[in-house]
Design an enzyme around this catalytic site. Structure first.
Site, PDB file in Angstrom:
ATOM      1  N   ARG A 147       9.077  14.293  -1.160  1.00 60.70           N
ATOM      2  CA  ARG A 147       7.841  14.987  -0.713  1.00 60.70           C
ATOM      3  C   ARG A 147       8.168  16.382  -0.427  1.00 60.70           C
ATOM      4  O   ARG A 147       9.226  16.797   0.233  1.00 60.70           O
ATOM      5  CB  ARG A 147       7.204  14.469   0.300  1.00 60.70           C
ATOM      6  CG  ARG A 147       5.947  14.954   0.673  1.00 60.70           C
ATOM      7  CD  ARG A 147       5.216  14.376   2.136  1.00 60.70           C
ATOM      8  NE  ARG A 147       5.745  15.098   3.271  1.00 60.70           N
ATOM      9  CZ  ARG A 147       5.331  15.167   4.538  1.00 60.70           C
ATOM     10  NH1 ARG A 147       4.383  14.203   4.553  1.00 60.70           N
ATOM     11  NH2 ARG A 147       5.581  15.807   5.510  1.00 60.70           N
ATOM     12  N   TYR A 159       3.418  23.795   7.426  1.00 53.00           N
ATOM     13  CA  TYR A 159       2.070  22.788   7.747  1.00 53.00           C
ATOM     14  C   TYR A 159       2.538  21.247   7.506  1.00 53.00           C
ATOM     15  O   TYR A 159       3.263  21.134   6.597  1.00 53.00           O
ATOM     16  CB  TYR A 159       0.916  23.213   7.035  1.00 53.00           C
ATOM     17  CG  TYR A 159       0.991  22.875   5.696  1.00 53.00           C
ATOM     18  CD1 TYR A 159       1.501  23.641   4.824  1.00 53.00           C
ATOM     19  CD2 TYR A 159       0.112  21.781   5.411  1.00 53.00           C
ATOM     20  CE1 TYR A 159       1.685  23.190   3.391  1.00 53.00           C
ATOM     21  CE2 TYR A 159       0.397  21.260   3.909  1.00 53.00           C
ATOM     22  CZ  TYR A 159       0.841  22.063   3.070  1.00 53.00           C
ATOM     23  OH  TYR A 159       1.325  21.565   1.808  1.00 53.00           O
ATOM     24  N   ASP A 212       1.733  16.668   0.316  1.00 53.09           N
ATOM     25  CA  ASP A 212       0.803  16.171   1.414  1.00 53.09           C
ATOM     26  C   ASP A 212      -0.046  17.443   1.747  1.00 53.09           C
ATOM     27  O   ASP A 212       0.527  18.246   2.411  1.00 53.09           O
ATOM     28  CB  ASP A 212       1.409  15.511   2.701  1.00 53.09           C
ATOM     29  CG  ASP A 212       0.705  14.816   3.441  1.00 53.09           C
ATOM     30  OD1 ASP A 212      -0.510  15.026   3.662  1.00 53.09           O
ATOM     31  OD2 ASP A 212       1.118  14.039   4.374  1.00 53.09           O
ATOM     32  N   HIS A 214      -2.434  16.853   4.060  1.00 55.19           N
ATOM     33  CA  HIS A 214      -2.997  17.020   5.466  1.00 55.19           C
ATOM     34  C   HIS A 214      -4.302  16.998   5.721  1.00 55.19           C
ATOM     35  O   HIS A 214      -4.651  17.562   6.904  1.00 55.19           O
ATOM     36  CB  HIS A 214      -2.152  17.621   6.235  1.00 55.19           C
ATOM     37  CG  HIS A 214      -1.111  16.793   7.042  1.00 55.19           C
ATOM     38  ND1 HIS A 214      -1.002  16.568   8.431  1.00 55.19           N
ATOM     39  CD2 HIS A 214       0.043  16.321   6.563  1.00 55.19           C
ATOM     40  CE1 HIS A 214      -0.066  15.671   8.749  1.00 55.19           C
ATOM     41  NE2 HIS A 214       0.631  15.703   7.672  1.00 55.19           N
ATOM     42  N   GLU A 238      -1.306  13.932  -1.678  1.00 51.61           N
ATOM     43  CA  GLU A 238      -1.816  13.042  -0.519  1.00 51.61           C
ATOM     44  C   GLU A 238      -2.864  13.878   0.386  1.00 51.61           C
ATOM     45  O   GLU A 238      -2.622  14.840   0.504  1.00 51.61           O
ATOM     46  CB  GLU A 238      -0.609  12.708   0.096  1.00 51.61           C
ATOM     47  CG  GLU A 238      -0.767  11.753   1.441  1.00 51.61           C
ATOM     48  CD  GLU A 238       0.516  11.827   2.361  1.00 51.61           C
ATOM     49  OE1 GLU A 238       1.439  11.989   1.645  1.00 51.61           O
ATOM     50  OE2 GLU A 238       0.346  11.288   3.556  1.00 51.61           O
ATOM     51  N   GLU A 264      -3.213   7.143   5.700  1.00 56.46           N
ATOM     52  CA  GLU A 264      -2.622   6.938   6.869  1.00 56.46           C
ATOM     53  C   GLU A 264      -3.269   6.967   8.228  1.00 56.46           C
ATOM     54  O   GLU A 264      -2.874   6.552   9.150  1.00 56.46           O
ATOM     55  CB  GLU A 264      -1.303   8.038   6.814  1.00 56.46           C
ATOM     56  CG  GLU A 264      -2.008   9.635   7.190  1.00 56.46           C
ATOM     57  CD  GLU A 264      -0.815  10.735   7.154  1.00 56.46           C
ATOM     58  OE1 GLU A 264      -0.159  10.503   6.084  1.00 56.46           O
ATOM     59  OE2 GLU A 264      -0.823  11.476   7.894  1.00 56.46           O
ATOM     60  N   ARG A 285      -2.315   4.338   1.659  1.00 52.37           N
ATOM     61  CA  ARG A 285      -1.327   4.936   2.372  1.00 52.37           C
ATOM     62  C   ARG A 285      -1.314   4.302   3.739  1.00 52.37           C
ATOM     63  O   ARG A 285      -0.685   5.181   4.861  1.00 52.37           O
ATOM     64  CB  ARG A 285      -1.394   6.365   2.475  1.00 52.37           C
ATOM     65  CG  ARG A 285      -1.101   6.848   1.130  1.00 52.37           C
ATOM     66  CD  ARG A 285      -0.008   8.113   1.008  1.00 52.37           C
ATOM     67  NE  ARG A 285       0.919   7.296   1.657  1.00 52.37           N
ATOM     68  CZ  ARG A 285       1.808   7.670   2.653  1.00 52.37           C
ATOM     69  NH1 ARG A 285       1.508   8.954   3.254  1.00 52.37           N
ATOM     70  NH2 ARG A 285       2.741   6.957   3.399  1.00 52.37           N
ATOM     71  N   GLU A 341       7.208   5.303   2.123  1.00 47.22           N
ATOM     72  CA  GLU A 341       7.507   6.537   2.622  1.00 47.22           C
ATOM     73  C   GLU A 341       8.637   6.224   3.545  1.00 47.22           C
ATOM     74  O   GLU A 341       8.443   5.159   4.573  1.00 47.22           O
ATOM     75  CB  GLU A 341       6.428   7.168   3.497  1.00 47.22           C
ATOM     76  CG  GLU A 341       6.661   8.509   4.446  1.00 47.22           C
ATOM     77  CD  GLU A 341       5.641   9.002   4.894  1.00 47.22           C
ATOM     78  OE1 GLU A 341       4.663   8.319   5.513  1.00 47.22           O
ATOM     79  OE2 GLU A 341       5.510  10.446   4.980  1.00 47.22           O
ATOM     80  N   TRP A 404      -5.185  19.212  11.200  1.00 40.19           N
ATOM     81  CA  TRP A 404      -3.881  19.278  11.443  1.00 40.19           C
ATOM     82  C   TRP A 404      -3.223  18.352  10.387  1.00 40.19           C
ATOM     83  O   TRP A 404      -2.566  18.345   9.495  1.00 40.19           O
ATOM     84  CB  TRP A 404      -3.098  19.190  12.572  1.00 40.19           C
ATOM     85  CG  TRP A 404      -1.600  19.387  12.495  1.00 40.19           C
ATOM     86  CD1 TRP A 404      -0.970  20.639  12.338  1.00 40.19           C
ATOM     87  CD2 TRP A 404      -0.666  18.438  12.252  1.00 40.19           C
ATOM     88  NE1 TRP A 404       0.445  20.369  12.249  1.00 40.19           N
ATOM     89  CE2 TRP A 404       0.724  19.077  12.031  1.00 40.19           C
ATOM     90  CE3 TRP A 404      -0.735  17.003  12.237  1.00 40.19           C
ATOM     91  CZ2 TRP A 404       1.816  18.302  11.980  1.00 40.19           C
ATOM     92  CZ3 TRP A 404       0.614  16.246  12.055  1.00 40.19           C
ATOM     93  CH2 TRP A 404       1.884  17.154  11.728  1.00 40.19           C
TER      94      TRP A 404
HETATM   95  O1  EZ4 Z   1       2.125  13.814   9.835  1.00 40.53           O
HETATM   96  O2  EZ4 Z   1       2.649  10.349  10.976  1.00 40.53           O
HETATM   97  O3  EZ4 Z   1       2.749  11.132   5.135  1.00 40.53           O
HETATM   98  N1  EZ4 Z   1       2.995  11.351   6.451  1.00 40.53           N
HETATM   99  C1  EZ4 Z   1       2.680  12.193   7.244  1.00 40.53           C
HETATM  100  C2  EZ4 Z   1       3.211  12.200   8.875  1.00 40.53           C
HETATM  101  C3  EZ4 Z   1       2.094  12.467   9.860  1.00 40.53           C
HETATM  102  C4  EZ4 Z   1       2.538  11.956  11.309  1.00 40.53           C
HETATM  103  C5  EZ4 Z   1       1.371  12.187  12.258  1.00 40.53           C
HETATM  104  O4  EZ4 Z   1       1.651  11.397  13.334  1.00 40.53           O
HETATM  105  O5  EZ4 Z   1       1.654  12.885   6.971  1.00 40.53           O
HETATM  106  O6  EZ4 Z   1       4.267  12.762   8.783  1.00 40.53           O
HETATM  107 CO    CO Z   2       0.580  12.262   5.255  1.00 44.02          CO
END
Ligand code: EZ4
Ligand code: CO
Length: 404
Positions: A147, A159, A212, A214, A238, A264, A285, A341, A404
């Site tokens: 990743r 980020y 990712d 986020h 992701e 997640e 995920r 992961e 975030w």
């Molecule tokens: O930022 O688990 O894909 N993995 C992630 C992680 C999350 C953390 C948050 O607690 O996005 O690293």
């Molecule tokens: Co993630």
């Protein structure tokens, strides 16, 4: 067989972990991970004050009944705190059942569908040379899928990567409040395709690359990013859109062939219903730790598999070795495994949680120890007590809060 004790252990061998330890009248113990990064003590109270007393006297073998009792019986269902607590019970009971059977848990889940579990690791950097070095360091550790998270020119933080310094450079005030990071979606969307172009040129076409976002993009922004990344053949994009909005991914899906992964922060199968029914994603995920345990994860994977969707269990460093071990037994057993992961843990964490699972040449295996294959060192855990800590929060340049 009866449960005679259910103890919650909080330890911080570098970061906080919450573990449930269930003991039977035969002296068999089972472990479950209930770590909810940045909100750990809420789950501790939920388990200690509201769940542990209900477990005493129950038959540990009745796992599905315990799950339904805690989920339906509470009336207030779902949510990260509740589902992390239920997950810890579910995994601890599976651990006990498999130990009593004298088998590694994956044998009770149908046995191995594969010989080894492909993992991906996290590379990041604030410049291209830093990212290249980070990728090479992972390759030296054996990783065969990576990743990539990158800094964006003009922004101070990389980020989605855990940091300990605020954008104003101030020392982390972990006792009081989270660090603050900065964000500019337009700058990010312009820059990230250049990062993947450079990484592909440097490392060639074969290395599986993941990214990712986020949950930071609107549907139309995510659609554009997916299209712009198509030439670089990502394994997946992701969490491109906010987690609450399943319909958002329909728009993204209509515009790009970049594979999509999400989940997640999901807690139950209902967060996936539209996504799976309408084939809007390619990978689910969720973490065993945040989705109610092994039992609902197995059901999720079977449901997703009917639409050709694969597993990709969340496995950052804030999933404890207990949660990671549970994930690996599922990974080995389910047919529609995609990727795992795996960030690994500090040496000290691996001493507190001695585990049978292994990582070699980029592949994981849960090991052959009965149960999930993790033993908790109580004394070492107690020597590293809870430390208040938060995930960062994120603000746009006008000062407003962003995901975030
Ligand atoms: O930022 O688990 O894909 N993995 C992630 C992680 C999350 C953390 C948050 O607690 O996005 O690293
Ligand atoms: Co993630």
């Amino acid at each position: 067989m009866k449960i005679v004790d259910a103890k919650v252990v909080v330890t911080s061998p570098g970061r906080n972990f919450v573990t449930l330890q269930v003991t039977t009248d035969d002296g068999v113990t089972g472990l479950g991970d209930a770590t909810l990064n940045g909100r750990e003590l809420a789950v501790v109270s939920y388990l200690r004050d509201h769940v542990a007393p209900l477990l005493i006297g129950r038959d540990p073998h009745r796992i599905e009944d315990a799950w339904q009792y805690l989920y339906r019986g509470a009336y207030w269902r779902r949510g990260p705190v509740t589902m992390a607590a239920i997950a810890a019970v579910d995994v601890a009971l599976w651990d006990i059942k498999a130990k009593v059977a004298g088998l590694p848990l994956y044998q009770l889940l149908g046995g191995a569908s594969r010989d080894r579990i492909r993992a991906y690791g996290h590379a990041n950097g604030s410049s291209l040379p830093e990212i290249f070095d980070s990728v090479r360091a992972l390759q030296e550790r054996g990783y065969q899928a990576i990743r990539i998270q990158s800094g964006v020119p003009g922004l101070k933080s990389v980020y989605g990567v855990h940091t300990t310094t605020s954008v104003d450079g101030s020392a982390p005030d972990v006792l009081a409040r989270p660090v603050v990071e900065d964000w500019d979606t337009a700058a990010y969307l312009r820059y990230i395709p250049r990062v993947f172009e450079a990484v592909r040129n440097e490392f060639g076409p074969d290395l599986p690359l993941l990214h990712d976002a986020h949950h930071r993009l609107s549907p139309i922004e995510a659609a554009r990013l997916g299209k712009d990344l198509e030439p670089y053949d990502l394994f997946w994009l992701e969490d491109c859109t906010p987690a609450e909005d399943q319909e958002a991914l329909r728009l993204v899906r209509q515009h790009t062939t970049t594979p999509l992964a999400i989940g997640e922060v999901f807690n139950t199968v209902f967060d996936y219903q539209t996504l799976i029914d309408d084939r809007l994603i390619d990978y689910v995920r969720s973490a065993v730790t945040h989705f109610g345990g092994v039992s609902p994860m197995k059901k999720l994977f079977d449901y997703a598999g009917q639409r050709g969707i694969k597993s990709a269990i969340h496995g950052p460093e804030d999933i404890s070795p207990v949660g990671m071990a549970a994930a690996l037994h599922l990974d080995l057993a389910v047919h529609n495994f995609g990727i795992q992961e795996y960030s690994g843990h500090t040496d000290l964490t691996n001493e507190v949680f001695r585990h049978a699972y292994t990582f070699d040449d980029g592949y994981l295996h849960p090991g052959e120890a009965p149960g999930i294959g993790v033993e908790l060192d109580d004394e070492l855990a107690a020597a590293h007590p809870y430390e208040p800590g938060y995930l960062p929060v994120n603000r746009l340049q006008d000062g407003s809060v962003h995901d975030w």
